[in-house]
Scaffold this motif. Structure first.
Motif, PDB file in Angstrom:
ATOM      1  N   ALA A 160       0.334   4.626   1.447  1.00  0.00           N
ATOM      2  CA  ALA A 160      -1.096   4.566   1.134  1.00  0.00           C
ATOM      3  C   ALA A 160      -1.511   5.640   0.133  1.00  0.00           C
ATOM      4  CB  ALA A 160      -1.910   4.718   2.423  1.00  0.00           C
ATOM      5  N   ALA A 218      -6.496   0.954   0.721  1.00  0.00           N
ATOM      6  CA  ALA A 218      -5.827   1.534   1.885  1.00  0.00           C
ATOM      7  C   ALA A 218      -6.808   1.719   3.034  1.00  0.00           C
ATOM      8  CB  ALA A 218      -5.199   2.873   1.513  1.00  0.00           C
ATOM      9  N   LEU A 219      -8.026   2.129   2.727  1.00  0.00           N
ATOM     10  CA  LEU A 219      -9.039   2.363   3.752  1.00  0.00           C
ATOM     11  C   LEU A 219      -9.395   1.072   4.478  1.00  0.00           C
ATOM     12  CD1 LEU A 219     -10.881   4.444   5.050  1.00  0.00           C
ATOM     13  CD2 LEU A 219     -12.573   3.989   3.260  1.00  0.00           C
ATOM     14  N   SER A 276      -0.684   0.291  -1.075  1.00  0.00           N
ATOM     15  CA  SER A 276      -1.854   0.916  -0.465  1.00  0.00           C
ATOM     16  C   SER A 276      -2.342   0.113   0.736  1.00  0.00           C
ATOM     17  CB  SER A 276      -2.983   1.064  -1.492  1.00  0.00           C
ATOM     18  OG  SER A 276      -2.620   1.938  -2.541  1.00  0.00           O
ATOM     19  N   GLY A 281      -2.144   8.775   0.938  1.00  0.00           N
ATOM     20  CA  GLY A 281      -3.045   9.722   1.578  1.00  0.00           C
ATOM     21  C   GLY A 281      -3.149   9.419   3.055  1.00  0.00           C
ATOM     22  N   ARG A 319     -10.560  10.621  -0.886  1.00  0.00           N
ATOM     23  CA  ARG A 319     -10.128  10.143  -2.199  1.00  0.00           C
ATOM     24  C   ARG A 319     -10.875   8.866  -2.605  1.00  0.00           C
ATOM     25  NH1 ARG A 319      -3.959  10.165  -3.389  1.00  0.00           N
ATOM     26  NH2 ARG A 319      -4.770  10.483  -5.495  1.00  0.00           N
ATOM     27  N   THR A 349      -7.609   9.562   2.687  1.00  0.00           N
ATOM     28  CA  THR A 349      -8.016   8.279   2.141  1.00  0.00           C
ATOM     29  C   THR A 349      -9.533   8.191   2.025  1.00  0.00           C
ATOM     30  OG1 THR A 349      -6.057   7.212   3.090  1.00  0.00           O
ATOM     31  CG2 THR A 349      -7.874   5.778   2.449  1.00  0.00           C
ATOM     32  N   TYR A 409      -6.561   0.241   6.785  1.00  0.00           N
ATOM     33  CA  TYR A 409      -6.589   1.195   7.896  1.00  0.00           C
ATOM     34  C   TYR A 409      -7.665   0.814   8.916  1.00  0.00           C
ATOM     35  CZ  TYR A 409      -7.651   5.754  10.085  1.00  0.00           C
ATOM     36  OH  TYR A 409      -7.911   6.771  10.964  1.00  0.00           O
ATOM     37  N   GLY A 421      -2.071   1.355   4.494  1.00  0.00           N
ATOM     38  CA  GLY A 421      -3.282   1.449   5.299  1.00  0.00           C
ATOM     39  C   GLY A 421      -3.131   0.754   6.641  1.00  0.00           C
ATOM     40  N   SER A 458      -7.378   3.878  -2.837  1.00  0.00           N
ATOM     41  CA  SER A 458      -7.779   4.445  -1.551  1.00  0.00           C
ATOM     42  C   SER A 458      -8.760   3.532  -0.830  1.00  0.00           C
ATOM     43  CB  SER A 458      -8.400   5.834  -1.755  1.00  0.00           C
ATOM     44  OG  SER A 458      -7.429   6.752  -2.199  1.00  0.00           O
TER      45      SER A 458
END
Length: 352
Positions: free
Chosen positions: A91, A112-113, A285, A93, A101, A98, A116, A289, A109
């Motif tokens: 990811a 990825a967020l 990413s 971070g 960023r 995340t 996540y 995540g 990010s």
């Protein structure tokens, strides 16, 4: 609700601001321990843990906050933390990294967020909830290191403080590498806040102080915990889908504050800009995540919830989790950064 909104946002904004300006990236720190043999960010994490541990246990002893370590779901913590460590490399971070960023404008990010938040929600209330519960059911009865050993928690805190103090003194005595810098464009406070490079140890002390303040601020709203990223992130997505107001707590405003504080810091330092990842980075990413969300939910915390907070509370969960997050990060770093380089070097040798 207003109290949650104000204190949660302020605490989160301070954390996001400090992390953005201090470039407090645990993913890069854990990776650099293995690849570059650079331990400074790990040492900074230990400083933040020590500062928080002293402050929080003073608050506990004065009766201002309460804490119960509970049981130790060791299987889930080991497996989940290792998976989380792999995920943060893909990811780019960790959970908090995340969030901050994303506030800098990194679209990767954001991707990825979302992964996540999605997987965290699936693990906590979706079709993977039975898997999560089953793996967490294997527990040791006592999560507190002090209660397990019968030794006062202050002994362990004192040992940590002594170790951290020795590390800091040793690192600060090393010859400084002078790096040419551009002429400052700002003066005074503006230069210190938005131009001058923050020392990771100074950043760590600030993060430790913010982590201490999170405990009484959070508990004042009925949330008996300190800094936490995974469950609040899942709650945001769940609330967006269900509209269930009970999902909104102090932690939700905390993570939103991290984004806000990072955005303010990035804009003021002229570091904010939208950056679109290439296809491969975008896929990694999203995959990273999801692994982060799965691992953190299983382990009961991320690099902040376990690696910063539960370590400071001197729990088995925190320190075991931190070890396996680092091992997961090193494993992923080998396959992502080191092995491809070896393969390219071997191919070049064969070709020549």
């Amino acid at each position: 609700m207003m109290q949650m909104l104000i204190t949660g946002l302020i605490c989160g904004a301070l954390l996001g601001f400090v992390m953005q300006r201090g470039r407090f990236c645990l993913t890069g720190g854990f990776r650099d321990m293995y690849i570059a043999k650079d331990n400074r960010m790990f040492y900074a994490l230990l400083i933040a843990i020590a500062v928080q541990s002293v402050g929080v246990y003073i608050l506990i002893q004065t009766g201002l906050i309460q804490f119960t370590a509970g049981a130790f779901p060791w299987v889930a913590v080991i497996i989940g933390s290792f998976i989380f460590g792999i995920g943060i490399v893909l990811a780019g971070g960790c959970a908090t990294g995340t969030w901050y960023r994303a506030g800098e404008g990194l679209i990767g990010s954001w991707i990825a967020l979302f992964g996540y938040m999605f997987m965290s929600a699936v693990m906590k209330s979706g079709f993977l909830l039975p898997v999560n519960q089953a793996m967490q059911a294997t527990q040791l009865p006592n999560n507190s290191i002090a209660e397990t050993t019968g030794i006062s928690v202050w002994v362990f805190i004192a040992i940590l403080v002594v170790i951290v103090a020795a590390i800091v003194m040793r690192e600060l005595r090393k010859p400084k590498v002078v790096i040419p810098s551009l002429k400052p464009k700002r003066k005074g406070l503006g230069h210190l806040l938005f131009e001058k490079r923050w020392h990771p140890f100074f950043t760590a002390v600030l993060i430790g102080v913010i982590a201490i303040s999170a405990w009484p601020l959070s508990q004042a709203t009925g949330r008996m915990a300190g800094l936490g990223i995974t469950t609040p992130s899942a709650n945001i997505l769940q609330y967006s889908v269900t509209g269930d107001v009970s999902l909104i707590n102090w932690g939700v405003f905390l993570v939103l504050g991290i984004f806000l504080g990072s955005f303010i810091a990035a804009k003021a330092s002229r570091e904010f800009r939208f950056r679109m990842p290439d296809t491969k980075t975008g896929i990694n990413s999203f995959l990273g995540g999801n692994l982060m969300g799965f691992g953190a939910s299983l382990a009961g915390g991320c690099s902040i919830g376990n690696g910063l907070v539960m370590t400071a509370m001197m729990t088995w969960q925190g320190w075991v989790s931190l070890i396996f997050i680092i091992l997961g990060t090193w494993t992923a770093s080998y396959f992502v950064f080191i092995r491809p380089g070896k393969s390219n070097a071997a191919s070049a040798a064969i070709t020549s």
